[in-house]
Structures are given as structure tokens and as C-alpha cells.
Write a protein that holds these residues in place. Structure first.
Motif, PDB file in Angstrom:
ATOM      1  N   LEU A  65       0.658  -1.289  -0.091  1.00 29.82           N
ATOM      2  CA  LEU A  65       0.014   0.142   0.041  1.00 29.82           C
ATOM      3  C   LEU A  65       0.878   1.120  -0.073  1.00 29.82           C
ATOM      4  CD1 LEU A  65      -2.812   1.309   0.342  1.00 29.82           C
ATOM      5  CD2 LEU A  65      -2.531   1.038   2.525  1.00 29.82           C
ATOM      6  N   ASN A  66       1.872   1.136   0.966  1.00 28.88           N
ATOM      7  CA  ASN A  66       2.678   2.266   0.958  1.00 28.88           C
ATOM      8  C   ASN A  66       3.530   2.601  -0.582  1.00 28.88           C
ATOM      9  OD1 ASN A  66       2.119   3.073   3.641  1.00 28.88           O
ATOM     10  ND2 ASN A  66       3.720   1.491   4.426  1.00 28.88           N
ATOM     11  N   SER A  67       3.869   1.534  -1.069  1.00 27.89           N
ATOM     12  CA  SER A  67       4.446   1.618  -2.421  1.00 27.89           C
ATOM     13  C   SER A  67       3.458   2.167  -3.578  1.00 27.89           C
ATOM     14  CB  SER A  67       5.115   0.118  -2.842  1.00 27.89           C
ATOM     15  OG  SER A  67       6.056  -0.205  -1.988  1.00 27.89           O
ATOM     16  N   ALA A  68       2.376   1.725  -3.551  1.00 26.19           N
ATOM     17  CA  ALA A  68       1.361   2.249  -4.041  1.00 26.19           C
ATOM     18  C   ALA A  68       1.048   3.785  -4.181  1.00 26.19           C
ATOM     19  CB  ALA A  68      -0.194   1.401  -4.210  1.00 26.19           C
ATOM     20  N   GLU A  89       3.340   5.904  -5.828  1.00 23.49           N
ATOM     21  CA  GLU A  89       3.039   5.628  -7.323  1.00 23.49           C
ATOM     22  C   GLU A  89       4.033   4.578  -7.786  1.00 23.49           C
ATOM     23  OE1 GLU A  89       2.994   9.218  -9.318  1.00 23.49           O
ATOM     24  OE2 GLU A  89       1.798  10.313  -7.868  1.00 23.49           O
ATOM     25  N   GLU A  90       4.290   3.495  -7.045  1.00 28.66           N
ATOM     26  CA  GLU A  90       5.118   2.610  -7.339  1.00 28.66           C
ATOM     27  C   GLU A  90       4.456   1.127  -7.611  1.00 28.66           C
ATOM     28  OE1 GLU A  90       8.375   2.353  -4.740  1.00 28.66           O
ATOM     29  OE2 GLU A  90       9.347   4.210  -5.466  1.00 28.66           O
ATOM     30  N   ASP A  91       4.610   0.411  -8.611  1.00 31.90           N
ATOM     31  CA  ASP A  91       4.185  -1.185  -8.739  1.00 31.90           C
ATOM     32  C   ASP A  91       4.949  -2.023  -7.805  1.00 31.90           C
ATOM     33  OD1 ASP A  91       2.586   0.095 -10.839  1.00 31.90           O
ATOM     34  OD2 ASP A  91       3.816  -0.993 -12.404  1.00 31.90           O
ATOM     35  N   ASP A  92       4.160  -3.181  -7.369  1.00 32.36           N
ATOM     36  CA  ASP A  92       4.863  -4.139  -6.599  1.00 32.36           C
ATOM     37  C   ASP A  92       4.247  -5.506  -6.724  1.00 32.36           C
ATOM     38  OD1 ASP A  92       6.325  -4.800  -4.299  1.00 32.36           O
ATOM     39  OD2 ASP A  92       4.802  -4.832  -2.931  1.00 32.36           O
ATOM     40  N   PHE A  93       5.395  -6.555  -6.737  1.00 37.32           N
ATOM     41  CA  PHE A  93       4.953  -7.945  -6.858  1.00 37.32           C
ATOM     42  C   PHE A  93       5.111  -8.422  -5.442  1.00 37.32           C
ATOM     43  CE2 PHE A  93       5.814  -6.638 -11.262  1.00 37.32           C
ATOM     44  CZ  PHE A  93       4.993  -7.286 -12.019  1.00 37.32           C
ATOM     45  N   TYR A  94       4.351  -9.529  -5.241  1.00 37.05           N
ATOM     46  CA  TYR A  94       4.797 -10.290  -3.962  1.00 37.05           C
ATOM     47  C   TYR A  94       3.996 -11.560  -3.929  1.00 37.05           C
ATOM     48  CZ  TYR A  94       0.007  -8.804  -1.927  1.00 37.05           C
ATOM     49  OH  TYR A  94      -1.070  -8.824  -1.819  1.00 37.05           O
ATOM     50  N   ASP A  95       4.743 -12.468  -3.139  1.00 37.68           N
ATOM     51  CA  ASP A  95       4.040 -13.862  -2.992  1.00 37.68           C
ATOM     52  C   ASP A  95       3.064 -13.857  -1.906  1.00 37.68           C
ATOM     53  OD1 ASP A  95       5.238 -14.835  -5.477  1.00 37.68           O
ATOM     54  OD2 ASP A  95       7.165 -14.937  -4.166  1.00 37.68           O
ATOM     55  N   PHE A  96       1.654 -14.728  -2.215  1.00 36.14           N
ATOM     56  CA  PHE A  96       0.992 -14.933  -0.925  1.00 36.14           C
ATOM     57  C   PHE A  96       0.539 -16.337  -0.928  1.00 36.14           C
ATOM     58  CE2 PHE A  96      -3.518 -15.214   0.225  1.00 36.14           C
ATOM     59  CZ  PHE A  96      -3.499 -14.631   1.694  1.00 36.14           C
ATOM     60  N   ARG A  97       0.660 -17.006   0.282  1.00 38.76           N
ATOM     61  CA  ARG A  97       0.382 -18.475   0.432  1.00 38.76           C
ATOM     62  C   ARG A  97      -0.890 -18.479   1.282  1.00 38.76           C
ATOM     63  NH1 ARG A  97       3.152 -22.978  -0.386  1.00 38.76           N
ATOM     64  NH2 ARG A  97       4.865 -21.879  -1.149  1.00 38.76           N
ATOM     65  N   PRO A  98      -1.849 -18.811   0.958  1.00 38.41           N
ATOM     66  CA  PRO A  98      -3.202 -18.960   1.711  1.00 38.41           C
ATOM     67  C   PRO A  98      -3.006 -19.986   2.733  1.00 38.41           C
ATOM     68  CG  PRO A  98      -3.690 -18.868  -0.384  1.00 38.41           C
ATOM     69  CD  PRO A  98      -2.241 -19.033  -0.474  1.00 38.41           C
ATOM     70  N   GLU A  99      -3.793 -20.319   3.858  1.00 37.93           N
ATOM     71  CA  GLU A  99      -3.716 -21.498   4.770  1.00 37.93           C
ATOM     72  C   GLU A  99      -4.449 -22.392   4.101  1.00 37.93           C
ATOM     73  OE1 GLU A  99      -5.119 -19.839   8.455  1.00 37.93           O
ATOM     74  OE2 GLU A  99      -3.622 -18.664   8.888  1.00 37.93           O
ATOM     75  N   GLY A 100      -4.348 -23.646   4.572  1.00 41.07           N
ATOM     76  CA  GLY A 100      -4.693 -24.763   4.074  1.00 41.07           C
ATOM     77  C   GLY A 100      -3.565 -25.453   3.174  1.00 41.07           C
ATOM     78  N   TYR A 114       0.308  -8.990  -8.091  1.00 34.37           N
ATOM     79  CA  TYR A 114       0.719  -7.725  -8.638  1.00 34.37           C
ATOM     80  C   TYR A 114      -0.385  -6.532  -8.302  1.00 34.37           C
ATOM     81  CZ  TYR A 114       1.625  -4.240 -12.086  1.00 34.37           C
ATOM     82  OH  TYR A 114       1.847  -2.967 -12.752  1.00 34.37           O
ATOM     83  N   ALA A 115       0.225  -5.478  -7.784  1.00 34.33           N
ATOM     84  CA  ALA A 115      -0.542  -4.455  -7.176  1.00 34.33           C
ATOM     85  C   ALA A 115       0.115  -3.104  -8.082  1.00 34.33           C
ATOM     86  CB  ALA A 115      -0.448  -3.937  -5.723  1.00 34.33           C
ATOM     87  N   THR A 116      -1.009  -2.340  -8.717  1.00 35.43           N
ATOM     88  CA  THR A 116      -0.686  -1.270  -9.436  1.00 35.43           C
ATOM     89  C   THR A 116      -1.700  -0.158  -8.820  1.00 35.43           C
ATOM     90  OG1 THR A 116      -0.303  -0.190 -11.273  1.00 35.43           O
ATOM     91  CG2 THR A 116      -1.939  -1.846 -11.430  1.00 35.43           C
ATOM     92  N   PRO A 117      -1.029   1.111  -8.809  1.00 33.70           N
ATOM     93  CA  PRO A 117      -1.948   2.346  -8.398  1.00 33.70           C
ATOM     94  C   PRO A 117      -2.302   2.839  -9.668  1.00 33.70           C
ATOM     95  CG  PRO A 117       0.495   3.072  -8.382  1.00 33.70           C
ATOM     96  CD  PRO A 117       0.399   1.380  -8.585  1.00 33.70           C
ATOM     97  N   ILE A 118      -3.595   3.606  -9.673  1.00 34.95           N
ATOM     98  CA  ILE A 118      -4.274   4.360 -10.792  1.00 34.95           C
ATOM     99  C   ILE A 118      -3.976   5.649 -10.619  1.00 34.95           C
ATOM    100  CG2 ILE A 118      -6.261   4.448 -12.376  1.00 34.95           C
ATOM    101  CD1 ILE A 118      -4.687   1.800 -12.399  1.00 34.95           C
ATOM    102  N   ILE A 119      -3.394   6.367 -11.416  1.00 34.80           N
ATOM    103  CA  ILE A 119      -3.127   7.707 -11.088  1.00 34.80           C
ATOM    104  C   ILE A 119      -4.213   8.529 -11.972  1.00 34.80           C
ATOM    105  CG2 ILE A 119      -1.670   9.693 -10.911  1.00 34.80           C
ATOM    106  CD1 ILE A 119      -0.735   7.291  -9.244  1.00 34.80           C
ATOM    107  N   GLU A 120      -4.941   9.631 -11.381  1.00 32.94           N
ATOM    108  CA  GLU A 120      -5.943  10.604 -11.951  1.00 32.94           C
ATOM    109  C   GLU A 120      -5.664  11.937 -11.174  1.00 32.94           C
ATOM    110  OE1 GLU A 120      -9.646   9.062 -12.007  1.00 32.94           O
ATOM    111  OE2 GLU A 120      -9.345   7.390 -13.299  1.00 32.94           O
ATOM    112  N   ASP A 121      -5.492  12.792 -12.194  1.00 37.42           N
ATOM    113  CA  ASP A 121      -5.288  14.211 -11.450  1.00 37.42           C
ATOM    114  C   ASP A 121      -4.273  14.433 -10.852  1.00 37.42           C
ATOM    115  OD1 ASP A 121      -7.485  15.171 -13.160  1.00 37.42           O
ATOM    116  OD2 ASP A 121      -8.885  14.774 -11.409  1.00 37.42           O
ATOM    117  N   GLY A 122      -2.908  13.544 -10.895  1.00 35.82           N
ATOM    118  CA  GLY A 122      -1.718  13.577 -10.089  1.00 35.82           C
ATOM    119  C   GLY A 122      -2.050  13.060  -8.972  1.00 35.82           C
TER     120      GLY A 122
END
Length: 490
Positions: A134-137, A140-151, A160-168
Motif C-alpha cells: 500500500l505504501n509503495s502504491a 506511485e510504485e508497482d509491487d509484486f509479492y507472493d501470497f500463500r493462503p492457509e490450508g 501484482y498491485a498497481t496504483p491508478i493515477i488521476e489528476d496527479g
């Protein structure tokens, strides 16, 4: 025996080096393949996220057009109106997230505060946006990470998370996740293939290497068989030279050179034993005969005295042979303790001439010692005297009565050269190379059969011990010349 053989060691080292090389290569291939798979998956997720943003924007524009047709106010469809935007995004997620035109993936949309606005049905509830992402977004920076659900049956996800920029400003955040089971399957398949084929390759190449080593070392095996057959009786046997031009050929050549030297050494040893037996047999036979004659009857005191004197001469002869042989043996074993000191060569040779004058005068032989300047060098005086005494003794012995012997001394850097010439019968060319051999007395020249054949051998050994040499030239019927080379600086 097999484990200690060169063939086994070569094969073992070959397999070890090949195994380590293939292991490094396999690790490199695995890491490169893994990086490529994850890179492709990341590119796919990034492409999906871009498609989702375009789809949302398209859906938004369609809603605007519908609102305009119905006569609604424009502000009702503006993104600045957060409530309307959230409503439209949720509506898009319900209607369009499973659209066939959008690649299948778990889709989530978050606002600036990290609250989930909307999500596709395939998105797991436990998947939220991490604080670091969230802080990286927000920056205005993209971020990749791995998620391992329980089970146990839950599949790990690549996110992959990417911020959408509108009006700066960051308007919202799109997060796309995809299972990595296909990546894991591909990597497991590669790992299994490497684990099977790497040892198999090492084993096959090891067997091939062992056969190749056997073929390479076959000449060595043949050499060993030949060498085992060599004894003192068949030293003429030689190792077969292989046709290759490699180290094994060099080894075979070296063995043959060694065998030639051994053969020469054994021959010289046999000849030495034969010669010394012959030399000692003659005076011993004479001694035995004289004693037997003396014991046949009672004789006068004068007769016994003559017998004893004759026997003493033979004993002296035997003693001289033994002394000369001991000197040569000590030279061979390098056990003679030389006493090197400054010696004035002209004075030393003059002393030898004086000593030999008794023998030369008895034959009316003139010894001409050409006067020269003093010539100092470093040498063992007693042994050096013996060199010139032996050569001059030979010269006087083989020079006819009223003959002449000349001695010339000169400096020829880096040597002092002593030239001793006689006008005796000379030596035939075939015998000249052998005159420095032990017990050699020639067979066709007038020198044959005289002396022990050790004097020149001793002189040669002494000269070589002084880092010098002796050379001989002779013309049959005109005499012989000896050139003694002694280093001026030793």
C-alpha cells in the motif's frame, strides 16, 4: 589393485569434474528457467492489470453515456464523486470481472486507505493488500509479492498491485493475483529431469571415459609386460614405440634409452671383471709357478732370493693394479677429497719432467719443454701431477730410443692448454676413441699388450674432476698428441 590404478583414478577424476560441471550448469539452468517463468507470469499479471483498468474506464464511459441518455446530471457519473465511483466499480466487478476478454485472475480493487472496494468471485477473502505494498502504491510504485493462503490444498499466489493515477493523485489500486501451480509444475518437471539425467550422464560418460583411458593406457600395459621380461641376460630387449607423438611415446623412448645405458653398463661391468681377472691371473699364475718350482727341491740361498725378488715384482704389479682400480672406483663414487689450492702450472710440469727423466734418459729420449710465462690455476697438485706423469710415462714408453717428446703450455681462455706430443708409432684411427677406457691397450698398434691400460683412464677422470678434459690426436707412424684442457678459474 583396480582402485589404485591410474585408469581408475583418471576415470574417477573425470566423473567428478564432469559431475561438478553439470551440477553447476543444472543449477544455472534451473535458476534461469525459474526466473524466466516468474518473469513471464509477472508480465502476464501486469498485462491483466492494464486490461482491467481499460475495462473499468470503458465501463465508466458507458455509464456516462447511459446517464446522459436518461437526462441525469453529469456530476452523477463523475469520478470525483466517490460514492458514484465505488458504486460503478462494484457494479463492474459483478458484471464484467468474469468477461472472457479479460484474462482469468483474482481481481481486487482498493481505495487509497487500503479498503477493499470490489473483488472478483475468484479472489480469496484472506487476500488483502499488505501495508508495504500500500505504501509503495501511494508513492506511485508497482509491487509484486507472493501470497500463500492457509490450508493444505490452497494454492500459493503471485500478486501484482498497481496504483491508478488521476489528476496527479492515486485514485484507486488494482491488485491482480494468479496461482503459481503451473510454474511449480514446470520447475518440478525440470528438477526431476535434471536429477535423472545428470547422474545418468555422469555414469555413461564415466564408462566411456574408462574405456578411453584403457585404450590410451594400453601401450603402457604392453611396456610393463616387456619390461618384466628384461633380465641381465636379455638386455637387448626394447620397449615397443607407439605410433603416437605423445607423452607415452616419450616414456617409451626414455625407457629404451635407460635400457641402452643399462646394457652398456652391464657390458662394461662384465668386461671390467674379465679384464681384472685376466690382469690378476697372470701375476698370480707366475707367483704360483715360482713357488711350485722353489718347493720341488732344496735350493741355495741365492736361488730362493731370486724367487722371492721375482715374486715381489709380481706382488708389486698386483698392488699397483689394485691401487689404480681403487682410485677409479673412488672417482666413480665421487669419494675423493680433493684439496684445491693455487698451483703454478709451469713449475708443476717441470717437476714431472724431472721425475720422468730417469726413464727418458735410459732410452736417450729428449723431452723438450717449451719455456712459457708462469700460469697459475686452482687444482689439487698431487692428482694433477699424476695426470701429466701418466701421459708422459706413456709418451716415453711408446717413443722409440733416441726419439723426442715435446711439451707446450699456453693460455687459451678460459683454459690452460698443455700439449704433449711424441714421435712414436701412433694409434690406428679405430682404436683412438677407446684409449681412455679401462684396461684398453689396443689390438693392432704397437701399444698393444703393454701396461695395465688404466693410466689414461685415471688421467681422464682427474681432468674431468677439475672441470677439464683431455683430447688425443694421432697419425699412424708419426706419433700421438695429447691436449689437456684445465680451467684457469675453478
Amino acid at each position: 589393485m583396480v582402485l589404485s590404478s591410474i585408469r581408475f583414478k583418471i576415470t574417477l577424476w573425470y566423473m567428478l569434474i564432469l559431475g561438478v560441471t553439470l551440477l553447476i550448469f543444472s543449477v544455472s539452468v534451473y535458476q534461469n528457467f525459474s526466473g524466466n517463468l516468474y518473469g513471464d507470469l509477472d508480465d502476464l499479471l501486469q498485462s491483466k492489470a492494464e486490461g482491467i483498468v481499460r475495462s473499468i474506464n470503458t465501463y465508466w464511459q458507458a455509464q456516462e453515456m447511459d446517464a446522459a441518455k436518461e437526462g441525469s446530471r453529469a456530476s452523477a457519473a463523475e469520478k470525483k464523486d466517490r460514492e458514484n465511483f465505488l458504486r460503478i466499480v462494484r457494479q463492474w466487478a459483478q458484471e464484467r470481472s468474469d468477461d472472457a476478454k479479460i484474462p482469468a485472475a483474482a481481481i481486487q480493487i482498493f481505495d487509497r486507505d487500503g479498503r477493499k472496494i470490489a473483488a472478483s468471485a475468484s479472489a480469496p477473502d484472506a487476500l488483502n493488500i499488505p501495508l508495504d505494498t500500500l505504501n509503495s502504491a501511494l508513492e506511485e510504485e508497482d509491487d509484486f509479492y507472493d501470497f500463500r493462503p492457509e490450508g493444505k490444498k490452497a494454492l500459493p499466489l503471485r500478486v501484482y498491485a498497481t496504483p491508478i493515477i488521476e489528476d496527479g493523485k492515486v485514485s484507486y489500486i488494482v491488485q491482480v493475483a494468479s496461482p503459481v501451480n503451473q510454474v511449480y509444475a514446470a520447475l518440478d518437471n525440470l528438477k526431476m529431469n535434471l536429477l535423472i539425467f545428470l547422474p545418468l550422464t555422469v555414469l555413461i560418460t564415466g564408462v566411456a571415459g574408462s574405456l578411453l583411458a584403457k585404450l590410451t593406457l594400453n601401450p603402457v600395459t604392453d611396456m610393463v609386460k616387456t619390461i618384466r621380461q628384461i633380465t641381465a641376460e636379455n638386455l637387448k630387449l626394447r620397449v615397443k614405440i607407439p605410433g603416437s607423438r605423445d607423452e607415452i611415446k616419450k616414456l617409451a623412448d626414455t625407457f629404451n634409452d635407460m635400457l641402452a645405458k643399462l646394457e652398456s653398463s652391464f657390458y662394461a661391468q662384465r668386461k671390467f671383471i674379465q679384464d681384472i681377472s685376466h690382469e690378476l691371473k697372470t701375476p698370480l699364475t707366475i707367483l704360483k709357478g715360482e713357488f711350485e718350482v722353489a718347493l720341488q727341491r732344496i735350493r741355495s740361498a741365492d736361488e730362493y732370493e731370486d724367487t722371492l725378488l721375482s715374486s715381489l715384482e709380481e706382488v708389486d704389479r698386483i698392488s699397483k693394479i689394485v691401487d689404480n682400480l681403487l682410485i677409479l672406483v673412488r672417482f666413480d663414487s665421487q669419494e675423493i677429497p680433493f684439496k684445491f689450492q693455487p698451483v703454478e702450472l709451469k713449475q708443476l710440469i717441470q717437476g714431472v719432467v724431472n721425475d720422468i727423466s730417469v726413464l727418458s734418459n735410459s732410452k736417450n729420449i729428449m723431452i723438450d719443454f717449451t719455456d712459457s710465462d708462469p700460469l697459475p690455476l686452482t687444482a689439487d697438485e698431487s692428482y694433477l701431477r699424476r695426470v701429466f706423469l701418466n701421459i708422459l710415462d706413456n709418451a716415453v714408453k711408446y717413443t722409440p730410443e733416441s726419439g723426442a717428446v715435446s711439451i707446450a703450455l699456453r693460455a687459451q681462455e678460459p683454459y690452460a692448454v698443455i700439449r704433449i706430443s711424441d714421435n712414436g708409432p701412433g694409434i690406428v684411427p679405430e682404436e683412438l676413441p677407446h684409449i681412455f677406457e679401462r684396461f684398453y691397450r689396443g689390438g693392432s698398434s704397437s701399444r698393444a699388450g703393454s701396461g695395465f691400460g688404466l693410466g689414461l683412464a685415471i688421467a681422464k677422470s682427474i681432468a674431468e674432476a677439475h672441470k677439464g678434459r683431455i683430447e688425443a690426436q694421432s697419425r699412424l707412424g708419426q706419433g700421438t698428441t695429447f691436449n689437456v684442457f684445465l680451467p684457469l678459474f675453478f
